[in-house]
Design an enzyme around this catalytic site. Structure first.
Site, short mmCIF file in Angstrom:
data_model
loop_
_atom_site.label_atom_id
_atom_site.label_comp_id
_atom_site.label_asym_id
_atom_site.label_seq_id
_atom_site.Cartn_x
_atom_site.Cartn_y
_atom_site.Cartn_z
N HIS A 1 -4.76 12.18 12.20
CA HIS A 1 -3.51 11.54 11.76
C HIS A 1 -2.73 12.43 10.80
O HIS A 1 -1.51 12.51 10.86
CB HIS A 1 -3.83 10.23 11.03
CG HIS A 1 -3.84 9.03 11.93
ND1 HIS A 1 -2.73 8.62 12.62
CD2 HIS A 1 -4.83 8.16 12.23
CE1 HIS A 1 -3.05 7.53 13.33
NE2 HIS A 1 -4.31 7.25 13.12
N HIS B 1 10.44 -31.66 -23.22
CA HIS B 1 9.53 -31.97 -22.11
C HIS B 1 8.94 -33.37 -22.29
O HIS B 1 8.89 -34.17 -21.36
CB HIS B 1 8.40 -30.93 -22.03
CG HIS B 1 8.79 -29.62 -21.42
ND1 HIS B 1 9.78 -28.83 -21.93
CD2 HIS B 1 8.31 -28.98 -20.32
CE1 HIS B 1 9.88 -27.73 -21.17
NE2 HIS B 1 9.00 -27.80 -20.19
N ASP C 1 -7.10 -0.07 16.63
CA ASP C 1 -5.73 0.44 16.46
C ASP C 1 -4.79 -0.14 17.52
O ASP C 1 -3.60 -0.30 17.28
CB ASP C 1 -5.70 1.97 16.62
CG ASP C 1 -6.22 2.67 15.38
OD1 ASP C 1 -6.27 2.02 14.32
OD2 ASP C 1 -6.58 3.85 15.48
N GLN D 1 -9.43 9.56 13.02
CA GLN D 1 -8.65 9.38 11.80
C GLN D 1 -8.16 10.72 11.26
O GLN D 1 -7.03 10.84 10.81
CB GLN D 1 -9.47 8.66 10.72
CG GLN D 1 -9.66 7.19 11.01
CD GLN D 1 -8.34 6.49 11.26
OE1 GLN D 1 -7.53 6.34 10.36
NE2 GLN D 1 -8.10 6.07 12.50
N GLU E 1 -10.01 1.67 4.36
CA GLU E 1 -9.08 0.98 5.26
C GLU E 1 -9.83 0.52 6.52
O GLU E 1 -9.73 -0.64 6.91
CB GLU E 1 -7.95 1.95 5.63
CG GLU E 1 -6.93 1.40 6.59
CD GLU E 1 -5.96 2.48 7.07
OE1 GLU E 1 -6.26 3.68 6.91
OE2 GLU E 1 -4.91 2.10 7.60
N HIS E 2 -10.55 1.44 7.15
CA HIS E 2 -11.37 1.12 8.31
C HIS E 2 -12.83 1.35 7.96
O HIS E 2 -13.15 2.37 7.35
CB HIS E 2 -11.03 2.02 9.50
CG HIS E 2 -9.59 2.03 9.88
ND1 HIS E 2 -8.71 3.01 9.43
CD2 HIS E 2 -8.85 1.19 10.65
CE1 HIS E 2 -7.50 2.77 9.92
NE2 HIS E 2 -7.55 1.67 10.66
#
Lengths: 427, 427
Positions: free
Chosen positions: B257, B415, B356, B254, B322-323
Site C-alpha cells: 500500500h 432551575h 478489503d 499491506q 487496524e487489521h
C-alpha cells in the site's frame, strides 16, 4: 427578548449559526504550547501551570481518599437522596443504550460478527468554582460504568479552599477511581499523554472553558473526546396552550447559565410572546443571577413568530438546539417532525431542569447546531467495535475471483496473490 | 523483516506508537489558510486551488451524469460481478448495525425514549490517481444508505484524463447523488462550509493525504468526520500451524500500500519467523510494487518472537492494529483475548484482502493505535440520537424536591424555580 416577525426564509438565515463558530488562533497557539510542555515535562509542567493559572502550589496532584470520604460522609440527607434518585433514573435510562454486537453465520462456512468492547480508561473534566456540577459527574460516569469501563479518573482545577464537597460526594457515589486537582489545557494534556501521576486515558469528556475545549480538539485523534461544547441553549416551541410563566421560567433556567447562553422561543402566538416578555421581567427581578440572565436574554435570545407549528419545527431543525421544549397540545405527535435536537421535552410539565437532573436522559448534549450530527452522551460513547470474520476454504473459493478482480483493478497485485496463496494447487 | 527477541515489556515499549503521532505545524497553517479562503470565496477559491495543486482548469465542478453513465455502461462484466458481490455482502453485514432507539414507559406518567435519525447529508472524499479505490466507495456509501442518509456526495481530485471509470461505476452502483472533481484541503472546506456548487454536509468521511487529514481535523466540530486515518497496518499472530507462504503473502498485501504501511508478525515460532522472511524475499522478487513493499517491510515492519499466545495477544492489544490476523489452531477461541483491533481475520483462510473487498465487514478502520477507542465505519456513523421525555404533573411531584435541591446546590436558582412554576398553588 427581541420579537422577530419575518418570513421563514429570513428567520432561517438569522438563526443559522453554522458559520458563526468563532475561531481563536491565539488560544490555539498557547494551548498547543501547553500540550507540548506537559507531554515533555509531565507533573512538573502541571505544577507550574497550577501555580501560574490557579495560584495554587500543589504537593499531591491526587485528592486524598480521606478528603473524599469526609465530603461523602458529611453530605446532607436531602442532597444524598437527590443524588441517589438521579443515579437510579440515569442508570435505568442508559441501560437501554447497551449494545452487544452480533454474530452472523448465514452463509455455510462463513462466520462474520462484531464484538463490542468497553474503553479501558476514560477521563472526566469537571470545571472548578461555581461551575462545578455534581450532576455532570453522574451524567458522564454512569454511562461509562454501564459500558464496562474499568478505570474512570477525574480532573478538576485546584481550589484554594479545597474541591467542592458536593463534587467529591458525587464522584464517590458513582465510583470514580481517582481525582486529580489539575485543570485547564494542562489537565487535558495529562489525560491525553499521561504523566508520572496521571494515567493516559482513551477518551476525555466533560465541559470546560475555551482553553479546555481547544485542548480537547487538539488531542482528538491521539485520544477520543466526547464533543466540543459551546454555550447552553434552549429552544421552546409554544402555542396558545402554553403558560407564559412556565415558558419564561424555563427560558431563564438556561439564561442564568452564561451571558452567552441562548434562550429561543418560537411561537405561533404574538400574545404569548408578549406575555412571556412581561413574565421575564417579573421573574428576573428576584433572580440571584439576574445580571447574567438578562445579558443572555437581551444579547443572545429571541422570540420568533411563525405562521404555524410546521414552520416552528422547520425553524428549530435549522437551529438544532441543545434542549428543545415542545409546549403544545398533544406534543408526542410532533416527535416525527423533530430532526435536529439534543434532548426533547414534551409538554408543559417537562421543564428543562427536570432533564438536567433526575429524569434520566443525559444532560451532556450537542450544542451550537451540532445536534445535526452529534448525539447526547451515552453508553455508546464508551465502547468500540471490532469486526471479525472466519471463512472455510470452500466458502472462499466462489468469492476468490471477485477479490482478485477488484484487487487488480485497484493495482494491488499482492492483494490478489494473497488470496491465490489459499489455493496453491491451482496456481 | 527484523526479528525481535526481547522481553514482553521491552516489546511493548517498542510497539507503543501512541506518542509517536507526528504533528506538522506548517501543514496546519497552510490548511487553515485554504479553509478560510474557501469559506470566503467559495467556488472561485476551489478553481484557483485546482489550477495550482492539480494543474487542471475546471469549468464544471460537478462531473456530468453522461460521463458517469458512460463509465458504468462500459464496465466489464467481471468487474461488475465483483462489485455486485461486494455490494451484496457489505449490505448484509451492515444491515445488522441498524439501531432503532427505544421508548421506556416503566414509571406511571413518565415516557422516556431515544429517537435515531439519519444524518441529512454526508460527503465522501476519494483520493485521486492510483489511490482511487472503488471498493472504498462501496464501504462508505452502503452503510450511509442503510442508515437512511438522503444525500451522499463525493469529492475527488480532478484528473487531466478524467476521473477513474471504476470509481464512477462504483459511485453509480451505490447511488452517490453528485460527484465533484475537487480534492485536497479545499474539497474538505467545500463540504464543511458549502460553496455555490457544493452543498454543506453534516459529516465528511474517507481517506486522504496529510492535507486532507489535517483539514478534516480542523473542520471537526463544524461538521462531523469519520476518523483521522494513518498508514495501513496488519498484525498477524501465528503459531507453528501457520503456513509461511500465506503469512508472507498477507504481510505483503499491506506492505504494497505505502512505504509507511506497517506489517507486523507476532509469533511463538522462530522457525516460522525465519521461513516467512525467506518467503518474503521470494514473493517480493515478482511483485510490481516491490520497491514500496520492501521499504515498508524494512523500515516499518517487524517480527516479534513471544513465549506463548497469551503474550502475543497482550502485545497486539498494545499495538491495536487496524487489521489483525489470527493464524493459529482454533482461532475463534481467542476472540475474548482481543481488546484492541479494527478488523479481525480468524484462521488461515481469512486473508486480509478478503475483508478489503467482499466479506462484508468495513475496510475503513481505525489506524495508528486508535482502535483503542475508534470503531470501523458503520451504520452507527451516519445517525444521531435524540432523547425525549414526557412527564405528568403527578409523576413530577415526587421528584420535584430532588430537582430543586440539586439545582440550589449548584447555585442555579432559576432551575429550581422552573420546576416550582409547575406547582403554582403550592408556592
Amino acid at each position: 427578548m427581541e420579537i422577530l416577525q419575518q418570513s421563514l426564509a429570513e428567520l432561517k438565515k438569522q438563526v443559522d449559526r453554522r458559520t458563526q463558530q468563532a475561531t481563536h488562533p491565539e488560544v490555539e497557539a498557547s494551548v498547543a504550547a501547553i500540550l507540548a510542555d506537559v507531554q515533555q515535562n509531565g507533573d512538573a509542567a502541571l505544577r507550574q501551570y497550577s501555580q501560574k493559572f490557579d495560584g495554587v502550589t500543589l504537593t499531591d496532584l491526587q485528592v486524598p481518599q480521606a478528603e473524599i470520604d469526609a465530603a461523602y460522609n458529611n453530605c446532607g440527607p436531602e442532597l444524598m437522596t437527590a443524588l441517589k434518585l438521579a443515579q437510579r433514573n440515569i442508570t435505568s435510562f442508559h441501560k437501554k443504550e447497551i449494545s452487544y454486537g452480533f454474530i452472523d453465520s448465514e452463509r455455510p462456512g462463513v462466520i462474520r460478527g462484531q464484538k463490542v468492547t468497553p474503553l479501558a480508561a476514560v477521563g472526566l473534566y469537571v470545571p472548578g468554582g461555581t461551575a462545578a456540577y455534581p450532576s455532570t459527574i453522574l451524567m458522564s460516569a454512569i454511562p461509562a460504568k454501564l459500558a464496562g469501563v474499568k478505570k474512570i479518573v477525574m480532573v478538576t482545577p485546584p481550589q484554594k479552599d479545597g474541591i467542592n464537597p458536593a463534587v467529591l460526594t458525587a464522584a464517590k457515589l458513582v465510583g470514580i477511581d481517582a481525582i486529580y486537582q489539575v485543570g485547564g489545557a494542562q489537565a487535558v494534556a495529562a489525560l491525553a499523554y499521561g504523566t508520572e501521576s496521571i494515567p493516559q486515558v482513551d477518551k476525555i469528556m466533560g465541559p470546560g472553558n475555551i482553553f479546555v475545549a481547544t485542548a480537547k480538539k487538539q488531542v482528538f485523534g491521539k485520544v477520543s473526546i466526547d464533543m466540543i461544547a459551546g454555550p447552553s441553549e434552549i429552544g421552546i416551541i409554544a402555542d396558545d396552550n402554553a403558560q407564559p410563566a412556565q415558558v419564561a421560567a424555563d427560558l431563564l433556567s438556561q439564561a442564568e447559565h452564561d451571558k452567552l447562553a441562548r434562550p429561543m422561543l418560537v411561537t405561533t402566538s404574538l400574545d404569548l410572546a408578549q406575555a412571556v416578555n412581561v413574565e421575564l421581567e417579573t421573574q428576573l427581578a428576584t433572580l440571584p443571577r439576574q445580571e447574567i440572565a438578562r445579558a443572555s436574554l437581551t444579547d443572545q435570545g429571541f422570540i420568533a413568530i411563525v405562521a404555524d407549528l410546521a414552520d416552528a419545527f422547520t425553524l428549530m431543525n435549522t437551529i438544532a438546539p441543545e434542549h428543545l421544549e415542545v409546549q403544545v397540545a398533544e406534543p408526542m405527535q410532533y416527535l416525527a417532525q423533530i430532526e435536529n435536537a439534543g434532548s426533547v421535552f414534551l409538554g408543559s410539565t417537562a421543564s428543562e431542569p427536570l432533564g438536567d437532573y433526575v429524569a434520566g436522559p443525559n444532560h451532556i448534549l450537542p450544542t451550537s447546531g451540532t445536534a445535526r450530527f452529534f448525539s447526547p452522551l451515552g453508553v455508546y460513547d464508551f465502547v468500540k467495535r471490532t469486526q471479525f470474520i472466519q471463512y472455510s476454504n470452500a466458502a472462499l473459493q466462489p468469492e476468490a475471483d471477485a477479490i482478485t478482480t477488484l484487487a487488480r483493478t485497484e493495482g494491488l497485485e499482492a492483494h490478489a496473490r494473497a488470496i491465490e496463496a489459499r489455493f496453491p494447487e491451482e496456481v
